[in-house]
Design an enzyme around this catalytic site. Structure first.
Site, short mmCIF file in Angstrom:
data_model
loop_
_atom_site.label_atom_id
_atom_site.label_comp_id
_atom_site.label_asym_id
_atom_site.label_seq_id
_atom_site.Cartn_x
_atom_site.Cartn_y
_atom_site.Cartn_z
N LYS A 207 20.59 13.28 58.61
CA LYS A 207 21.41 14.21 58.02
C LYS A 207 22.27 14.98 59.13
CE LYS A 207 22.21 17.94 54.65
NZ LYS A 207 21.41 18.84 53.73
N ARG A 228 25.12 24.66 60.86
CA ARG A 228 23.75 24.44 60.76
C ARG A 228 23.38 23.64 61.95
NH1 ARG A 228 23.09 26.01 55.41
NH2 ARG A 228 24.28 25.11 53.67
N LYS A 259 23.20 10.34 55.80
CA LYS A 259 24.06 11.49 54.99
C LYS A 259 24.93 12.06 56.10
CE LYS A 259 24.16 15.54 52.29
NZ LYS A 259 23.56 16.63 52.08
N TYR A 324 29.48 10.94 43.70
CA TYR A 324 29.88 12.02 42.62
C TYR A 324 30.72 10.90 41.63
CZ TYR A 324 28.26 15.82 45.53
OH TYR A 324 27.46 16.49 46.12
C1 PBG Z 1 21.28 21.17 51.22
C2 PBG Z 1 22.28 19.96 50.80
C3 PBG Z 1 23.86 20.04 51.27
C4 PBG Z 1 24.16 18.85 50.67
C5 PBG Z 1 23.35 18.18 49.76
N1 PBG Z 1 22.24 18.90 50.13
C6 PBG Z 1 24.66 20.98 52.09
C7 PBG Z 1 24.41 21.24 53.50
O1 PBG Z 1 23.64 20.74 53.93
O2 PBG Z 1 25.41 22.09 54.15
C8 PBG Z 1 25.78 18.37 50.89
C9 PBG Z 1 26.08 17.41 49.78
C10 PBG Z 1 27.78 17.11 49.77
O3 PBG Z 1 28.39 17.57 50.64
O4 PBG Z 1 27.88 16.36 48.79
N2 PBG Z 1 21.08 21.78 50.36
#
Ligand code: PBG
Length: 334
Positions: A207, A228, A259, A324
């Site tokens: 991620k 983050r 992701k 989505y």
């Molecule tokens: C963390 C989480 C995020 C997303 C999914 N799980 C946000 C992040 O890491 O900042 C992002 C999903 C998206 O942008 O569609 N709870």
């Protein structure tokens, strides 16, 4: 005989829609698709998310209807995110038995059971995001040390408790998305100790820290200041993404995920080539918003762009795609 000298004519396989359909290497199916859904505590009407046209923060009632629609459409899963009314430093609501996400999970399971009984077909698997950022008042994915950095090991304990609360509410898959080291192993232990050996872990393995999560921050009313980057990965690094996936596999992940999807198709292909468990990819909020915005301006063909973007993710190796557009895409497939 041809006088052109051309022997090989790949265009023969493109001459009609029937021929193109026959030779397509990839096919999208509703069962490959997972619909992310947001449920918010304390609202009486669904709230549109302006940066994600067509998506809303659900009430408990509208969540029920959305999951039922996903079930009727034959989707493979739903991924639930909760937005609590009250946040604190440790994200207490993440593990509260009646916290909004746990309530949402119970509602989703109820909706799936109802439609399955009606149609006799399997409904979507109910998945939950296992992360603290929606529940903390500082918006980080973990608890903080006194100097404000995210405390990896203290956060792991919280994830274990959160995963158990989700499993107790009926989540069939928990999806740790906080990128803490060791999170899959700790969650596996916590689930097993609590008697949830059959609850699966979908690990957000690779991620990346990404501006494409921008609209999601609106979707969950995020309080995050800063970024983050001490826990999510750097866009420059593909090899590190493969290592993260290897570690999650070694820790017992049942599925691994990359992701965002669109900017990381190389990482997705790399993970798919080495993984012996199913591989997921998350087409995130910003990927959705970009196509919606360009299409709304008449600059691109919306449906064709959506389908191409998702097919590209599948071609790169995703078995499961979080998008989505899941519900809408399913209505386009034959
Ligand atoms: C963390 C989480 C995020 C997303 C999914 N799980 C946000 C992040 O890491 O900042 C992002 C999903 C998206 O942008 O569609 N709870």
């Amino acid at each position: 005989m041809s006088t052109s000298g051309i022997v090989h004519r790949p265009r023969r396989l493109r001459v009609t829609p029937r021929m193109r359909r026959l030779v397509a290497e990839q096919r999208l199916h509703a069962a490959d698709l997972v619909l992310p859904l947001f449920v918010k505590e304390g609202i009486s009407e669904p709230v549109p998310i302006s940066s994600m046209p067509g998506q809303v923060q659900h009430t408990e009632a509208s969540l029920h209807d959305a999951v039922a629609a996903a079930a009727r459409a034959g989707l493979g899963g739903v991924m639930l995110f909760g937005i609590p009314a009250v946040r604190d430093a440790r994200g207490s609501q993440a593990e509260a038995p009646d916290g909004i996400l746990q309530r949402g999970i119970r509602i989703a399971r109820g909706a799936v059971a109802r439609v399955e009984a009606e149609t006799g077909r399997p409904g979507p698997v109910v998945m939950a995001d296992t992360c603290l950022d929606e529940f903390t008042d500082h918006g980080h994915c973990g608890v903080l040390t006194d100097d404000g950095t995210v405390d990896n090991d203290a956060t792991l304990e919280r994830y274990g408790a959160m995963a158990v609360a989700q499993a107790e509410a009926g989540a069939e898959v928990v999806a740790p998305s906080g990128m803490m080291d060791g999170q899959v192993a700790v969650i596996r232990d916590a689930l097993d100790d609590a008697g949830f050996a059959d609850t699966s872990i979908l690990a957000y393995s690779a991620k990346y820290a990404s501006p494409f999560y921008g609209p999601f921050r609106e979707a969950v009313d995020s309080e995050l200041q800063g970024d983050r980057r001490t826990y999510q990965m750097d866009a420059a690094n593909a090899r590190e993404g493969l290592r993260e996936a290897d570690l999650d596999l070694a820790e017992g992940a049942d599925m691994v995920m990359v992701k965002p999807a669109g900017s990381y198709l190389d990482v997705l292909r790399g993970v798919a080539d080495r993984s012996d468990v199913p591989v997921a990819a998350y087409q995130v909020s910003g990927e959705y918003a970009m196509i919606e915005a360009a299409a709304a301006n008449g600059w691109i063909d919306r449906r064709a762009s959506v389908l191409e973007s998702v097919l590209g993710i599948k071609r790169a190796g995703a078995d499961v795609i979080l998008t989505y557009w899941a519900l809408e895409i399913s209505s386009w497939l034959d």
